[in-house]
Each structure stands twice: as C-alpha cells, then as structure tokens.
Scaffold this active site. Structure first.
Site, PDB file in Angstrom:
ATOM      1  N   ARG A  98       0.830  -1.215   0.000  1.00 49.26           N
ATOM      2  CA  ARG A  98       0.000   0.000   0.000  1.00 49.26           C
ATOM      3  C   ARG A  98       0.860   1.259   0.000  1.00 49.26           C
ATOM      4  O   ARG A  98       0.535   2.242  -0.680  1.00 49.26           O
ATOM      5  CB  ARG A  98      -0.925  -0.010   1.218  1.00 49.26           C
ATOM      6  CG  ARG A  98      -2.031  -1.056   1.131  1.00 49.26           C
ATOM      7  CD  ARG A  98      -2.858  -1.083   2.399  1.00 49.26           C
ATOM      8  NE  ARG A  98      -3.582   0.160   2.603  1.00 49.26           N
ATOM      9  CZ  ARG A  98      -4.136   0.505   3.763  1.00 49.26           C
ATOM     10  NH1 ARG A  98      -4.005  -0.272   4.819  1.00 49.26           N
ATOM     11  NH2 ARG A  98      -4.801   1.640   3.871  1.00 49.26           N
ATOM     12  N   ASN A 126      -8.383   8.820   5.700  1.00 51.95           N
ATOM     13  CA  ASN A 126      -7.444   8.198   4.771  1.00 51.95           C
ATOM     14  C   ASN A 126      -6.007   8.354   5.276  1.00 51.95           C
ATOM     15  O   ASN A 126      -5.644   9.381   5.838  1.00 51.95           O
ATOM     16  CB  ASN A 126      -7.564   8.822   3.376  1.00 51.95           C
ATOM     17  CG  ASN A 126      -8.944   8.621   2.789  1.00 51.95           C
ATOM     18  OD1 ASN A 126      -9.683   7.722   3.197  1.00 51.95           O
ATOM     19  ND2 ASN A 126      -9.319   9.452   1.827  1.00 51.95           N
ATOM     20  N   VAL A 127      -5.213   7.336   5.019  1.00 55.28           N
ATOM     21  CA  VAL A 127      -3.814   7.344   5.471  1.00 55.28           C
ATOM     22  C   VAL A 127      -2.853   7.484   4.299  1.00 55.28           C
ATOM     23  O   VAL A 127      -1.642   7.328   4.451  1.00 55.28           O
ATOM     24  CB  VAL A 127      -3.492   6.053   6.261  1.00 55.28           C
ATOM     25  CG1 VAL A 127      -4.398   5.928   7.484  1.00 55.28           C
ATOM     26  CG2 VAL A 127      -3.608   4.802   5.381  1.00 55.28           C
ATOM     27  N   HIS A 146      -6.688   8.933  11.402  1.00 57.45           N
ATOM     28  CA  HIS A 146      -6.191   7.570  11.626  1.00 57.45           C
ATOM     29  C   HIS A 146      -4.693   7.436  11.358  1.00 57.45           C
ATOM     30  O   HIS A 146      -4.188   6.322  11.231  1.00 57.45           O
ATOM     31  CB  HIS A 146      -6.969   6.580  10.757  1.00 57.45           C
ATOM     32  CG  HIS A 146      -8.411   6.469  11.137  1.00 57.45           C
ATOM     33  ND1 HIS A 146      -9.351   5.833  10.348  1.00 57.45           N
ATOM     34  CD2 HIS A 146      -9.090   6.907  12.233  1.00 57.45           C
ATOM     35  CE1 HIS A 146     -10.537   5.904  10.936  1.00 57.45           C
ATOM     36  NE2 HIS A 146     -10.396   6.552  12.076  1.00 57.45           N
ATOM     37  N   CYS A 148       7.830   2.890  16.514  1.00 63.04           N
ATOM     38  CA  CYS A 148       8.421   1.651  17.009  1.00 63.04           C
ATOM     39  C   CYS A 148       7.320   0.682  17.427  1.00 63.04           C
ATOM     40  O   CYS A 148       6.375   1.075  18.128  1.00 63.04           O
ATOM     41  CB  CYS A 148       9.331   1.943  18.197  1.00 63.04           C
ATOM     42  SG  CYS A 148      10.120   0.456  18.911  1.00 63.04           S
ATOM     43  N   CYS A 173       9.487   1.769  22.251  1.00 61.08           N
ATOM     44  CA  CYS A 173      10.656   2.160  23.042  1.00 61.08           C
ATOM     45  C   CYS A 173      10.623   3.665  23.298  1.00 61.08           C
ATOM     46  O   CYS A 173      11.242   4.169  24.241  1.00 61.08           O
ATOM     47  CB  CYS A 173      11.947   1.743  22.350  1.00 61.08           C
ATOM     48  SG  CYS A 173      12.387   2.735  20.896  1.00 61.08           S
ATOM     49  N   CYS A 181      13.286   0.494  13.858  1.00 59.43           N
ATOM     50  CA  CYS A 181      13.294   1.694  14.697  1.00 59.43           C
ATOM     51  C   CYS A 181      14.721   2.228  14.805  1.00 59.43           C
ATOM     52  O   CYS A 181      15.635   1.487  15.180  1.00 59.43           O
ATOM     53  CB  CYS A 181      12.759   1.350  16.082  1.00 59.43           C
ATOM     54  SG  CYS A 181      12.924   2.694  17.287  1.00 59.43           S
ATOM     55  N   CYS A 217      15.974   1.859  18.819  1.00 61.31           N
ATOM     56  CA  CYS A 217      16.290   0.584  19.479  1.00 61.31           C
ATOM     57  C   CYS A 217      16.660  -0.525  18.502  1.00 61.31           C
ATOM     58  O   CYS A 217      17.123  -1.589  18.927  1.00 61.31           O
ATOM     59  CB  CYS A 217      15.112   0.133  20.345  1.00 61.31           C
ATOM     60  SG  CYS A 217      13.668  -0.444  19.405  1.00 61.31           S
TER      61      CYS A 217
END
Length: 265
Positions: free
Chosen positions: A78, A107-108, A124, A132, A136, A163, A166
């Site tokens: 996506r 919508n993202v 959203h 992460c 963390c 991430c 970490c």
C-alpha cells in the site's frame, strides 16, 4: 442541473471557509482500489482471496509481532501504491472553492498533501510515517524505506523497516483495528490545529466525499462541524443520506460532482 447540485453550488458561492471531510471513496477516481467488502478487496489483491484474508483481518497490529512479513507485505504494498498514485483533478478543484480550506480525513494515503493541501488532519494516522512496534519511545518519523514484496505471496522480503532508536521492528503510524499501541501525537496536533481554525472560521461550508457508514469517523465529524448551520454537502454514490435532512445529499462520485459544481458556481 439537479436541484441538489444547484443548492450545493449556491452554498459554495457564499463560503468563507471550506472544511473537506474525506473517506476512502475520495481516492477511487485516482485509481485506488475500493476495499468496501471482501469482494472489492479481493479483486484488488487476489493473493489474499486465495488465503481467504479480508481487509479487517490484515489491518490488525498483532501481525507485526506474530508474522511481520505478512504485515509488512500488506502495508508495504500500500505504501508503494500510494507513493505512485497521482491525485485526481477533484483535489485541485476543491482548493478553489473558498479562501480558507482545511481537511479532515480517515485516509492514510497522503493524497491531499501530494495535491497541495497544507492543513490536513489525518484522524487515523499516515502510512508515510512510522513508529516503534515495541514503543521504546513515542517517536514518529517519515517512512523513507522501500519495502520489497513477493508478488505471489504478498509477503515482505527482509530487511524490514526498523526503529532508529532501538533497532527493533517499525510499524506504520496508523490506527489499526483493535490497536492499543498507536502513537496518536502527530494526528492529535493536526486535530488541535483544525479545532482552533473551526472556532474562527466564518461562513463555514462542509463538503464530505466518499465517506461510508462502515467506519463512520468522517461522517460523524462532518455532521458535528455543520450541526449549527446545516451547511453540509455529502457526496457519495452509495450512502449519501443525511440524518434529519440537515444538509444536501448528492448520490454520485467525487470527481464528476466536483466538476459539475465548478461549472455551476
């Protein structure tokens, strides 16, 4: 011209400010797949049809811990799709309806930003940002990686996004189903800015596009924002009804309707 279009055009002609509330249907005219129901999702992603996996099952944060290749296969595909997608003409047309414009969307995909909108509240989250998996920290950072996907299995090929703090697995900064670990800070700052703007907006008109009832976040927000005046234009080919008739209902697609409204205003 239909009576609804004529009334909507008249409302937009008097708009001092425009709030755009957009759901997934806004992207259909850009060629983005319609995830409505299992069949629509499976037409877009045949490998998941073979596995019998629905959108709601894949959009579950537990997969990142239990089967990260499956999870990143879905979201990585996506992410690549949204990066390649060109926003349709309707996005540009919306920018011309009022001197002050804001967006509220579930919508993202980042299509509004790509189309030139400066103020977008992404309720959203955004697939273009990561966090992460193990929390963390509450850091949120841009998704710069390209995730390789096996097209036959729709599984991601390592290495997977990690991430920077970490070294553990990263996940999209998106509110998924049953998600208790989403970091909302970025989205909340956008929503706070939108709330402050609404307090000062005069002659506000709300245009809602492609927002269905299955996930009613956008519909509820547009109705709330227009509650005092009823200045709501709901554009949706399948679920255009408005409670108590507090607004104008147009049962059509986003792009064709916006073109007609530009002609009429």
């Amino acid at each position: 011209m239909s009576d609804a279009l004529e009334r909507a055009a008249e409302l937009l002609n008097g708009a001092g400010a425009l709030l755009i509330c957009a759901g997934a249907g806004m992207g259909v005219d850009s060629g983005l797949p319609d995830f409505r129901g299992g069949e629509g999702f499976w037409r877009a992603y045949p490998p998941y049809a073979r596995l019998g996996l629905r959108f709601e099952e894949l959009a579950d944060p537990r997969h990142f811990a239990d089967d990260p290749e499956l999870a990143w296969g879905f979201y990585g595909h996506r992410l690549d799709l949204y990066r390649k997608t060109v926003p349709h003409e309707g996005f540009r047309l919306l920018l011309g309806f009022a001197p002050s414009v804001r967006v509220f969307t579930s919508n993202v995909d980042g299509q509004f930003q790509k189309a030139g909108f400066e103020h977008v509240a992404e309720a959203h989250g955004s697939i273009h940002h990561l966090q992460c998996l193990d929390r963390c920290s509450d850091d949120i950072w841009p998704a710069s990686e390209n995730v390789a996907i096996d097209a036959e299995t729709m599984r991601a090929v390592p290495p997977l996004p990690s991430c920077p703090r970490c070294g553990g697995l990263a996940r999209p900064n998106i509110l998924m189903f049953g998600d208790f670990d989403w970091v909302p800070d970025r989205s909340q700052a956008q929503l706070d800015e939108l709330t402050a703007w609404r307090r000062t907006a005069r002659d506000l008109v709300v245009v809602e596009l492609g927002a269905g009832q299955a996930v009613p976040t956008v519909r509820r927000y547009s109705e709330l924002a227009s509650a005092a005046t009823g200045a709501l234009i709901r554009i949706n080919p399948r679920e255009p009804e408005i409670r108590h008739n507090r607004g104008i209902s147009i049962p059509a697609g986003a792009l064709e309707t916006l073109r007609a409204l530009v002609t009429a205003t």
